[in-house]
Write an enzyme that holds these catalytic residues in place. Structure first.
Site, PDB file in Angstrom:
ATOM      1  N   GLN A 133      27.643  11.790  32.347  1.00 35.13           N
ATOM      2  CA  GLN A 133      26.391  11.418  31.674  1.00 35.13           C
ATOM      3  C   GLN A 133      25.477  12.612  31.408  1.00 35.13           C
ATOM      4  O   GLN A 133      24.344  12.430  30.982  1.00 35.13           O
ATOM      5  CB  GLN A 133      25.664  10.322  32.450  1.00 35.13           C
ATOM      6  CG  GLN A 133      25.074  10.731  33.775  1.00 35.13           C
ATOM      7  CD  GLN A 133      24.579   9.522  34.556  1.00 35.13           C
ATOM      8  OE1 GLN A 133      25.360   8.676  34.993  1.00 35.13           O
ATOM      9  NE2 GLN A 133      23.273   9.415  34.726  1.00 35.13           N
TER      10      GLN A 133
ATOM     11  N   ARG B 166      13.745  14.971  39.153  1.00 34.53           N
ATOM     12  CA  ARG B 166      13.501  16.130  38.288  1.00 34.53           C
ATOM     13  C   ARG B 166      12.079  16.692  38.453  1.00 34.53           C
ATOM     14  O   ARG B 166      11.816  17.782  37.966  1.00 34.53           O
ATOM     15  CB  ARG B 166      13.773  15.773  36.824  1.00 34.53           C
ATOM     16  CG  ARG B 166      15.250  15.539  36.545  1.00 34.53           C
ATOM     17  CD  ARG B 166      15.558  15.391  35.065  1.00 34.53           C
ATOM     18  NE  ARG B 166      16.979  15.456  34.795  1.00 34.53           N
ATOM     19  CZ  ARG B 166      17.794  14.408  34.659  1.00 34.53           C
ATOM     20  NH1 ARG B 166      17.296  13.182  34.784  1.00 34.53           N
ATOM     21  NH2 ARG B 166      19.082  14.564  34.419  1.00 34.53           N
TER      22      ARG B 166
ATOM     23  N   HIS C  80      13.725   5.740  45.001  1.00 37.23           N
ATOM     24  CA  HIS C  80      15.025   5.277  45.499  1.00 37.23           C
ATOM     25  C   HIS C  80      14.836   4.419  46.754  1.00 37.23           C
ATOM     26  O   HIS C  80      15.484   3.376  46.909  1.00 37.23           O
ATOM     27  CB  HIS C  80      15.917   6.461  45.862  1.00 37.23           C
ATOM     28  CG  HIS C  80      16.233   7.390  44.730  1.00 37.23           C
ATOM     29  ND1 HIS C  80      15.737   8.662  44.660  1.00 37.23           N
ATOM     30  CD2 HIS C  80      17.010   7.231  43.624  1.00 37.23           C
ATOM     31  CE1 HIS C  80      16.194   9.265  43.574  1.00 37.23           C
ATOM     32  NE2 HIS C  80      16.963   8.417  42.910  1.00 37.23           N
TER      33      HIS C  80
ATOM     34  N   GLU D 208      10.822   8.374  47.109  1.00 31.95           N
ATOM     35  CA  GLU D 208      10.300   7.036  47.413  1.00 31.95           C
ATOM     36  C   GLU D 208      10.694   5.972  46.396  1.00 31.95           C
ATOM     37  O   GLU D 208      10.716   4.786  46.713  1.00 31.95           O
ATOM     38  CB  GLU D 208       8.774   7.087  47.526  1.00 31.95           C
ATOM     39  CG  GLU D 208       8.313   7.243  48.948  1.00 31.95           C
ATOM     40  CD  GLU D 208       6.805   7.238  49.039  1.00 31.95           C
ATOM     41  OE1 GLU D 208       6.196   6.214  48.722  1.00 31.95           O
ATOM     42  OE2 GLU D 208       6.253   8.297  49.405  1.00 31.95           O
TER      43      GLU D 208
ATOM     44  N   MET E 162      21.832   9.409  42.064  1.00 32.82           N
ATOM     45  CA  MET E 162      22.444  10.729  41.901  1.00 32.82           C
ATOM     46  C   MET E 162      21.980  11.659  43.021  1.00 32.82           C
ATOM     47  O   MET E 162      22.082  12.878  42.914  1.00 32.82           O
ATOM     48  CB  MET E 162      22.079  11.312  40.534  1.00 32.82           C
ATOM     49  CG  MET E 162      22.593  10.439  39.386  1.00 32.82           C
ATOM     50  SD  MET E 162      22.694  11.291  37.822  1.00 32.82           S
ATOM     51  CE  MET E 162      20.976  11.671  37.521  1.00 32.82           C
TER      52      MET E 162
END
Ligand code: AMP
Length: 309
Positions: free
Chosen positions: A76, A203, A52, A50, A45
């Site tokens: 979602q 987040r 990802h 790191e 998203m």
């Protein structure tokens, strides 16, 4: 003045970085150029970190071509969730993809993915989609599986890489692929953590310095549980809970020790692989974390499950 780009032509970066496709036509054109080997996809998203990057590097080592999707999937997110404030960092995402040797980035807008608006037909996660994260976020897993199914079709990937960090998501994707016969190999990648143990997450940027200190109790609780893994389920739960109760500013939603493929609480006699998972709110931010464990003799934390279908 630069010549306008013909519609449907993917953008190729000057520095030999990834091709960027924003539309279905651009994706089709760029995907057709990925010849002479298999294609792996890493779905994200955006707001890449790191965690990802590790997915991308793992895919890079195993597959001839790597496609990264960057798509903030409205389907979602619940009406009171963080879609509008979710971090958007496209330029630095592209830099990460460029240095990691990604071949193709597919970064569509919602109208490209959902051409007729919200889809009437969706993938249903079934009963496993209603527990744990699914109980806290109704409809989340149906929305997630629907976009994963679409992105698998659109990218035509042979393999897809997902993080153990989102354990329930990973399990449901494996189930969808098995139950609906998707011709794709799903690969699990261990959770990447900060040096102090906090699981990396897009987040985490919401956390204030003091929130971040509080948030550490989640990974500490999991480690405490893992340290008791040889003793059995109640010792594991007790050890993890004792860490969480010492941090009243973490509003714990659940702490569970469940079977990795049924997500049901494991009984006291259980020995084998189990998922120790925690979710809670710190400040304004909902965080999740988990550790796969081997329960019983030789009990310890595992990186990923060995026998989940
Ligand atoms: P997201 O962008 O949060 O939807 O995540 C995209 C993919 O990256 C998912 O497969 C996540 O499970 C994975 N991921 C996110 N954070 C981590 C992490 N800390 N370690 C490993 N994988 C992660």
């Amino acid at each position: 003045m630069s010549t306008p780009r013909p519609t449907g032509t993917p953008v190729t970066s000057d520095a030999g970085g990834p091709v960027v496709a924003r539309t279905r036509t651009e994706l089709r054109t760029a995907r057709a150029d990925l010849t002479g080997g298999d294609v792996a996809v890493v779905m994200t998203m955006g707001a890449l970190h790191e965690g990802h990057l590790t997915l991308i590097e793992t895919a890079r080592r195993k597959a001839a071509h790597v496609v990264v999707t960057i798509f903030l999937n409205p389907l979602q997110f619940g009406p009171r969730e963080d879609l509008s404030r979710y971090p958007r960092t496209f330029d630095s995402d592209m830099e990460i993809c460029r240095t990691a040797g990604v071949d193709l980035v597919f970064a569509p807008t919602p109208d490209v993915i959902y051409q007729d608006g919200d889809p009437g037909v969706r993938v249903s996660a079934g009963p496993l989609g209603n527990v744990l994260e699914g109980q806290a976020r109704p409809g989340h897993f149906d929305g997630m599986l629907t976009v994963v199914a679409k992105l698998l079709h659109l990218t035509g990937a042979d393999s897809a890489y997902f993080g153990q960090k989102d354990a329930q998501q990973l399990l449901l994707i494996r189930r969808m692929v098995r139950d609906l016969d998707f011709p794709v190999d799903v690969v699990s990648v261990p959770t990447v953590r900060e040096a102090d143990g906090l699981a990396m997450s897009s987040r985490n940027t919401y956390l204030t310095d003091s929130d971040r200190e509080v948030a550490l109790c989640l990974s500490k609780a999991l480690r405490a549980g893992a340290a008791a893994a040889a003793e059995g389920p109640s010792a594991i739960r007790r050890a993890a809970r004792s860490v969480l109760v010492r941090e009243p500013l973490a509003l714990v939603d659940y702490l569970v020790l469940v079977h990795p493929s049924t997500l049901e609480d494991v009984p006291e006699w259980y020995r084998g692989e189990a998922l120790l998972a925690v979710a809670g709110r710190v400040g304004t931010t909902r965080l999740i974390d988990n550790l796969p464990l081997l329960v019983g003799p030789g009990g310890r934390a595992l990186e990923v499950f060995t026998d989940v279908a």
